[in-house]
Enzyme design. Structure first.
Site, PDB file in Angstrom:
ATOM      1  N   SER A   1      -6.138  -9.326  -0.686  1.00  0.00           N
ATOM      2  CA  SER A   1      -4.741  -9.156  -1.124  1.00  0.00           C
ATOM      3  C   SER A   1      -3.927 -10.419  -0.898  1.00  0.00           C
ATOM      4  CB  SER A   1      -4.103  -8.010  -0.337  1.00  0.00           C
ATOM      5  OG  SER A   1      -2.703  -8.024  -0.488  1.00  0.00           O
TER       6      SER A   1
ATOM      7  N   GLN B   1      -6.661 -11.503  -4.937  1.00  0.00           N
ATOM      8  CA  GLN B   1      -5.632 -10.816  -5.716  1.00  0.00           C
ATOM      9  C   GLN B   1      -4.319 -11.565  -5.581  1.00  0.00           C
ATOM     10  OE1 GLN B   1      -3.044  -8.687  -3.885  1.00  0.00           O
ATOM     11  NE2 GLN B   1      -1.901  -8.702  -5.807  1.00  0.00           N
TER      12      GLN B   1
ATOM     13  N   TYR C   1      -0.274 -11.852  -6.182  1.00  0.00           N
ATOM     14  CA  TYR C   1       1.044 -11.317  -6.541  1.00  0.00           C
ATOM     15  C   TYR C   1       1.889 -12.481  -7.014  1.00  0.00           C
ATOM     16  CZ  TYR C   1       0.871  -6.479  -4.782  1.00  0.00           C
ATOM     17  OH  TYR C   1       0.609  -5.152  -4.601  1.00  0.00           O
TER      18      TYR C   1
ATOM     19  N   THR D   1      -2.030  -8.862  -9.998  1.00  0.00           N
ATOM     20  CA  THR D   1      -1.508  -7.496 -10.024  1.00  0.00           C
ATOM     21  C   THR D   1      -0.114  -7.513 -10.627  1.00  0.00           C
ATOM     22  OG1 THR D   1      -2.799  -6.887  -8.103  1.00  0.00           O
ATOM     23  CG2 THR D   1      -0.909  -5.498  -8.609  1.00  0.00           C
TER      24      THR D   1
ATOM     25  N   LYS E   1      -4.556  -6.711 -13.149  1.00  0.00           N
ATOM     26  CA  LYS E   1      -4.643  -5.397 -12.508  1.00  0.00           C
ATOM     27  C   LYS E   1      -3.342  -4.633 -12.702  1.00  0.00           C
ATOM     28  CE  LYS E   1      -5.543  -3.258  -7.971  1.00  0.00           C
ATOM     29  NZ  LYS E   1      -4.292  -2.965  -7.278  1.00  0.00           N
TER      30      LYS E   1
ATOM     31  N   HIS F   1      -2.193   1.904  -9.267  1.00  0.00           N
ATOM     32  CA  HIS F   1      -1.927   1.414  -7.912  1.00  0.00           C
ATOM     33  C   HIS F   1      -2.086   2.537  -6.896  1.00  0.00           C
ATOM     34  CE1 HIS F   1      -0.182  -2.443  -6.224  1.00  0.00           C
ATOM     35  NE2 HIS F   1      -0.154  -1.683  -5.144  1.00  0.00           N
TER      36      HIS F   1
ATOM     37  N   GLY G   1      -8.073   6.793  -7.058  1.00  0.00           N
ATOM     38  CA  GLY G   1      -8.599   8.145  -6.941  1.00  0.00           C
ATOM     39  C   GLY G   1     -10.102   8.249  -6.723  1.00  0.00           C
TER      40      GLY G   1
ATOM     41  N   ARG H   1      -8.184   3.332  -0.617  1.00  0.00           N
ATOM     42  CA  ARG H   1      -7.991   3.878   0.726  1.00  0.00           C
ATOM     43  C   ARG H   1      -9.275   4.200   1.487  1.00  0.00           C
ATOM     44  NH1 ARG H   1      -4.242   6.094  -2.816  1.00  0.00           N
ATOM     45  NH2 ARG H   1      -2.030   5.859  -2.268  1.00  0.00           N
TER      46      ARG H   1
HETATM   47  C1  LIG Z   1      -2.159   0.549   1.896  1.00  0.00           C
HETATM   48  C2  LIG Z   1      -2.363  -0.019   0.531  1.00  0.00           C
HETATM   49  C3  LIG Z   1      -2.003  -1.328   0.289  1.00  0.00           C
HETATM   50  C4  LIG Z   1      -2.209  -1.894  -0.966  1.00  0.00           C
HETATM   51  N1  LIG Z   1      -1.923  -3.198  -1.172  1.00  0.00           N
HETATM   52  C5  LIG Z   1      -2.176  -3.740  -2.368  1.00  0.00           C
HETATM   53  C6  LIG Z   1      -1.970  -5.119  -2.585  1.00  0.00           C
HETATM   54  O1  LIG Z   1      -1.574  -5.838  -1.690  1.00  0.00           O
HETATM   55  N2  LIG Z   1      -2.234  -5.615  -3.818  1.00  0.00           N
HETATM   56  C7  LIG Z   1      -2.689  -4.843  -4.833  1.00  0.00           C
HETATM   57  O2  LIG Z   1      -2.926  -5.321  -5.944  1.00  0.00           O
HETATM   58  N3  LIG Z   1      -2.906  -3.529  -4.653  1.00  0.00           N
HETATM   59  C8  LIG Z   1      -2.679  -2.966  -3.449  1.00  0.00           C
HETATM   60  N4  LIG Z   1      -2.933  -1.660  -3.271  1.00  0.00           N
HETATM   61  C9  LIG Z   1      -3.492  -0.865  -4.373  1.00  0.00           C
HETATM   62  C10 LIG Z   1      -5.020  -0.889  -4.320  1.00  0.00           C
HETATM   63  O3  LIG Z   1      -5.478  -2.171  -4.697  1.00  0.00           O
HETATM   64  C11 LIG Z   1      -5.637   0.089  -5.301  1.00  0.00           C
HETATM   65  O4  LIG Z   1      -5.115  -0.093  -6.598  1.00  0.00           O
HETATM   66  C12 LIG Z   1      -5.452   1.540  -4.911  1.00  0.00           C
HETATM   67  O5  LIG Z   1      -5.516   1.719  -3.542  1.00  0.00           O
HETATM   68  C13 LIG Z   1      -6.522   2.375  -5.589  1.00  0.00           C
HETATM   69  O6  LIG Z   1      -6.334   3.738  -5.366  1.00  0.00           O
HETATM   70  P1  LIG Z   1      -7.121   4.593  -4.248  1.00  0.00           P
HETATM   71  O7  LIG Z   1      -6.505   4.218  -2.928  1.00  0.00           O
HETATM   72  O8  LIG Z   1      -6.786   5.998  -4.657  1.00  0.00           O
HETATM   73  O9  LIG Z   1      -8.585   4.286  -4.340  1.00  0.00           O
HETATM   74  C14 LIG Z   1      -2.740  -1.105  -2.013  1.00  0.00           C
HETATM   75  C15 LIG Z   1      -3.088   0.205  -1.755  1.00  0.00           C
HETATM   76  C16 LIG Z   1      -2.911   0.751  -0.503  1.00  0.00           C
HETATM   77  C17 LIG Z   1      -3.343   2.156  -0.271  1.00  0.00           C
END
Ligand SMILES: Cc1cc2nc3c(=O)[nH]c(=O)nc-3n(C[C@H](O)[C@H](O)[C@H](O)COP(=O)(O)O)c2cc1C
Ligand SMILES: Cc1cc2nc3c(=O)[nH]c(=O)nc-3n(C[C@H](O)[C@H](O)[C@H](O)COP(=O)(O)O)c2cc1C
Ligand SMILES: Cc1cc2nc3c(=O)[nH]c(=O)nc-3n(C[C@H](O)[C@H](O)[C@H](O)COP(=O)(O)O)c2cc1C
Ligand SMILES: Cc1cc2nc3c(=O)[nH]c(=O)nc-3n(C[C@H](O)[C@H](O)[C@H](O)COP(=O)(O)O)c2cc1C
Lengths: 357, 357, 357, 357
Positions: free
Chosen positions: D115, D139, D141, D167, D232, D256, D289, D311
């Site tokens: 990230s 990734q 931002y 993203t 993304k 996301h 998911g 997660r």
């Molecule tokens: C705690 C947390 C922090 C996240 N931080 C970022 C991030 O910094 N950059 C990003 O592109 N996506 C981030 N995401 C989104 C994840 O990359 C991903 O799209 C998402 O968790 C997928 O869904 P799932 O948790 O149901 O598998 C984050 C998700 C969570 C749960």
């Protein structure tokens, strides 16, 4: 056989009444082994859900005074279309095990299917049923290689089983159950096939699946088996076609009671497309989710020739041995008769016509 | 009639408020006899579910100052379209039994339907209603054979019932209720028809169904009955057609309140295809699941001529005898009027037009 | 105005956080009056359910740096499309009552709609808003007869209300609320119209509905009102057509927050057919079930020009008077902006285009 | 790296078993930051719901003894299609943070995506993976302006990341998490871009969105980046088209994890229309998911080239650092293999064909 005398539990009016009693009879591990589905239980729930969506239309004022539930299946005459599905290790649930089931099935004029993983010898179980008049069928799991599998099939044939059911939908063990002392797969050759896999290879592909049967193996087996051969665990019409094409005598549409691939469709939903493809060439049976005589009626109304009942007869076994199993079958059959009467059907063959609303 | 004075319970604003009060008045066995559906309660739940899916569209600004809920049905003038469904053994619920119901129905300008299994004599019940001005109808169960059935019908006719309703959807008893001392089917000839079945025969087919009416029996009965004859318990359009073809005067689309064949469709869902088939030749009534004046409106909006209310009026009976029943009817009728007013209908006949959205 | 100083509750990040706090501030009777729907709450639940089925598609990478939520409605410029719905007797919820709401709405650059059943005088409420810059609108209930109704409308006009909203979907009172000492409908002429009905006549048809407005009354009123006249409580496209045909300036698609006819469709579901019929001739507003800025976006994406927010602003009022109401509006508007930004909309007028997926 | 030795928790048989253990390891604030969706959690729930509706059809008797899960993606060879999604601040969950994740991903033959908000330096994280053989992706931002963003991308490139993922679906921070002492976005330039907004302007439009990237910015960036660039956070087919049109190398269909726009569709449901539009021009990945190997199979059966796991791998990290993450990946991959075997697929490329039922 055990000398234990079982009494029927009090106050049972429907099959569902047995479930909590059985739960109370069994230790939690055994209960979960019996009851749970795989994964998140999606297929387990889908099985029940599917039955709830098939409506029954009452047809009053029909004369059904000659009504009965008889049928002939693979040459056997049965008093009703409710077979007992192959369930492994029945001595887990009651000391009398598969013999109790065999007696009860025969006493009620139907047949059980002995699992490859039965906890008593095939010969004893067949004997228990034959004393009363009906021989059980035998369910075959692939034994890792052709000859070993054929030897097991032949043993069942010699013992007197009139039909063989090859289960193809569970190529590897998913349960983590540890069998208690004294309960084992009595009919399998020792030692069991090894499932060690060289490191770097896949336990699934190079391990378990290397011991699973293929279409070629099925063709090979078919040529060597004289008894009616039924394939259990078909959900795709293309596979049904291929099973029929290989000369098998029937098939069971089943998702193994939601115990193998979580996400597999309810077998009741998979039934209609398979029936259209099979087009009457062989009988198609159904299991997974049958919980009442209404459900039997629903399966037959969609076109199944008969059904296999799974967990519920084990509830009866756990509560009251052979008596319990017989009682469960009797309750199911009574409900089936009542449903037929209310829907204006005097014969099983009329049930499928009720679909033409 | 009993000298017991019942007071209306406090704080009741809708029908639903009566349910918990009634439950508290009755012992659990009686409550379950009243309330439960058969099997897993699928049809019971489907009845309610069906009403929830019929939308009501408010139509403000319509002039409904001349509004009323009157109708003429089988020659009788009724102040509203809410009949009280035949319910057996009402002395289970209140010592005043069917007589209380009869008085309340008459007082509210409507009619009750006396069950074949009434716990008071037909003559008394008719008398209780006629004192006030409206005679109850009579519900006929087949009495195992033709002449016995005809004798019961004639008795009701002589007593002054203006219409007969033959219930065909419950050919055998499913309830396991044991009647308490002093409550019985007062109007049935003794001894009851035997339902013993030779061993080896089916209790369903050769037992109960041998005593159930057939289409021939219905034709026979129709010829011998002068009163309007209404058939209760029709869910299939083909059966509706046949009922009309035999010269019956009306029919009730009903699944018996979800108490007989579990899995039967909600009667509200079965209504439209039946109405298309009947095409206005006779009035079609509906019961099963009516719980409010909105529900009455919904049934009429789909084309029913009137409805039968089941369990809810028994809630009123259990809580406060005749007063309770009258109050339940009044609440229903008030809600029906309010719904009509909000939907811009001044007459019952306008309700069906609200469907043309 | 009260000297009571309210502080905003801590830890609020969304509108939903206010609901339990408000519940804790109010006695249960008042809470139920505010919160409950009529009957079984079908329409109340349908309102929420409807919003959940409208998907939002994020559209990243759009340049929305010039974004804003401004609109012009009936000649008024508003900073956002969230009006505060007419809600009766606001001194039930907070001693500052409607004046607090009026100040908060004005402070946030929007308008409230004063209920006919306001618990403070129209003049005071208008004054509270005008001090800050925006005048509230006035909601008119029919006063049983034409002249009395016109007098009330004129009073609001004179007080400075820039628009009138005639609510037609609640022709009679359903709530059983007893107003506490000191809370009353301050702006209604005494004595209230009688609703006594001669015995034998219907309380609904000959009672309440005799005092409800008809299409003729609406036409009569329209001719006598110079202000923009908006009709609130339309759910059927035919009625929308007729409202427009009579020369009204707008309409509110509403089921009165699920408080009147239980079973009425969710207003969000009723919106699209009405919009097609109205075809842009007048602005169409929506209320019932709005609980977040996303919901505002969804309503506008279907074609509404603006929305009315009901119960949620009362949560803010109950917790913290004018500050609470202002905070609720601010939270809603922030969410609306965030949703617009994420969906690539810089102006309200772009929102409706997001539907063309 | 930390000297802390983590042991795998006992009794874990599926991914789901980790969730409650992880919850117990984390303080509630951290847990909610990890677990919750935005708003009412509609999109979070829709993600799961969507997977449940994709059926799997078992295909027994297929020869899959040569089966494997290998693939090549953007020039990298991976042993399985399960990437670890970018998740911010992993030292919140375990002292070893992103380095643990990097090692575990590499050890399992796959890649993590670092990230922009990583809590350890990019160089360290890359190093932790490269020691074992696979380099993590990065990734990106948007950093409020072009040059700053490019500097960050270049740093990742220099550090050895073989692919960049921009993203675009989270242009502003929604979480209210306060970072504990010692956890920070280690790789961002200080000071952070200001998000102060002159009063009277919108914090959303003139604040956050003024620092969000636009299509022009993406085009600018694309021209300056040599590495494969993957976008993304795409849910609309028009946006997918535009991303491909700008010369990007791939895209991730994602909502996301339900954390940004509540009401956004499940990404699994958004996948098919996007795949039709992209028509194979670039690989399309999916996240949001995924909770089991079955889910991976389902995503691939609809046409995704690979998936990102969010997660669940953090559950493993929280419980047992690198070992936990590796275990989670292993469990997922075992389930994927089992699902492939049961569905008759020996290669990933065969999975998509199972849809042609
Ligand atoms: C705690 C947390 C922090 C996240 N931080 C970022 C991030 O910094 N950059 C990003 O592109 N996506 C981030 N995401 C989104 C994840 O990359 C991903 O799209 C998402 O968790 C997928 O869904 P799932 O948790 O149901 O598998 C984050 C998700 C969570 C749960
Ligand atoms: C405890 C248990 C053990 C089983 N063992 C076998 C078996 O050894 N062989 C087999 O073909 N099927 C086996 N099955 C599957 C059943 O034959 C049958 O397909 C399934 O139970 C039907 O679903 P139902 O339980 O919902 O009725 C087993 C099922 C259960 C519940
Ligand atoms: C306790 C009870 C007893 C009943 N007895 C009879 C009966 O004797 N004859 C009959 O035709 N229907 C009988 N019914 C069915 C009712 O006439 C009616 O069809 C049903 O109650 C309608 O459904 P509802 O209860 O949901 O309104 C009975 C129903 C109940 C609940
Ligand atoms: C407590 C309460 C009182 C209301 N009083 C009025 C009223 O006096 N006049 C009116 O037109 N609508 C009245 N309404 C309806 C609201 O104007 C509005 O239509 C409804 O609350 C919108 O639904 P919502 O609460 O789900 O946002 C009232 C609603 C509530 C909850």
């Amino acid at each position: 056989m055990s000398a234990r005398i079982d009494a029927l539990p009090e106050g049972i009016t429907t099959l569902a009444d047995y479930e909590p009693l059985a739960r109370a009879c069994l230790n939690p591990t055994t209960w979960h082994y019996l009851h749970d589905g795989s994964g998140n239980g999606l297929s387990l729930a889908a099985n029940r859900q599917a039955f709830e969506t098939v409506p029954l239309i009452p047809r009053p004022l029909v004369d059904v005074r000659q009504g009965n539930t008889r049928l002939t299946l693979f040459g056997q005459t049965l008093l009703h279309p409710i077979l007992l599905a192959p369930i492994a290790y029945q001595r887990l649930f009651h000391p009398d095990g598969e013999c109790a089931t065999s007696m009860a099935a025969a006493a009620q004029g139907g047949a059980m299917v002995i699992s490859s993983l039965a906890s008593q010898s095939i010969e004893e179980i067949v004997e228990a049923g034959c004393q009363i008049g009906v021989a059980p069928w035998f369910q075959l799991y692939w034994q890792g290689e052709r000859e070993r599998t054929l030897r097991l099939a032949r043993r069942a044939e010699v013992a007197g089983c009139p039909a063989l059911m090859l289960t193809v939908d569970a190529p590897f063990k998913q349960s983590t159950l540890v069998l208690p002392e004294g309960v084992a797969a009595e009919n399998l050759e020792q030692p069991l096939m090894a499932d060690q896999v060289p490191s770097g290879q896949s336990r699934v592909f190079q391990g378990w699946m290397a011991q699973a049967p293929t279409w070629d193996d099925l063709a090979w087996l078919r040529e060597r088996i004289r008894l009616p051969l039924i394939v259990k665990g078909v959900l795709h019409p293309d596979d049904a076609e291929r099973v029929v094409g290989l000369g098998c005598d029937g098939l069971v549409v089943s998702n193994h009671g939601g115990r193998v691939l979580d996400g597999a469709p309810a077998s009741l939903l998979a039934l209609p497309p398979i029936l259209s493809r099979v087009a009457g060439r062989v009988p198609v049976l159904l299991d997974s989710g049958i919980r009442s005589g209404c459900d039997v009626f629903k399966a037959l109304s969609l076109g199944a020739s008969a059904v296999l009942l799974g967990r519920p007869y084990i509830w009866g076994l756990a509560c009251a041995g052979a008596f319990g199993v017989a009682h469960v079958i009797r309750l199911m059959r009574d409900e089936l008769e009542a449903t037929m009467a209310l829907c204006g059907c005097a014969e099983l063959s009329q049930i499928v016509q009720t679909r033409n609303l």
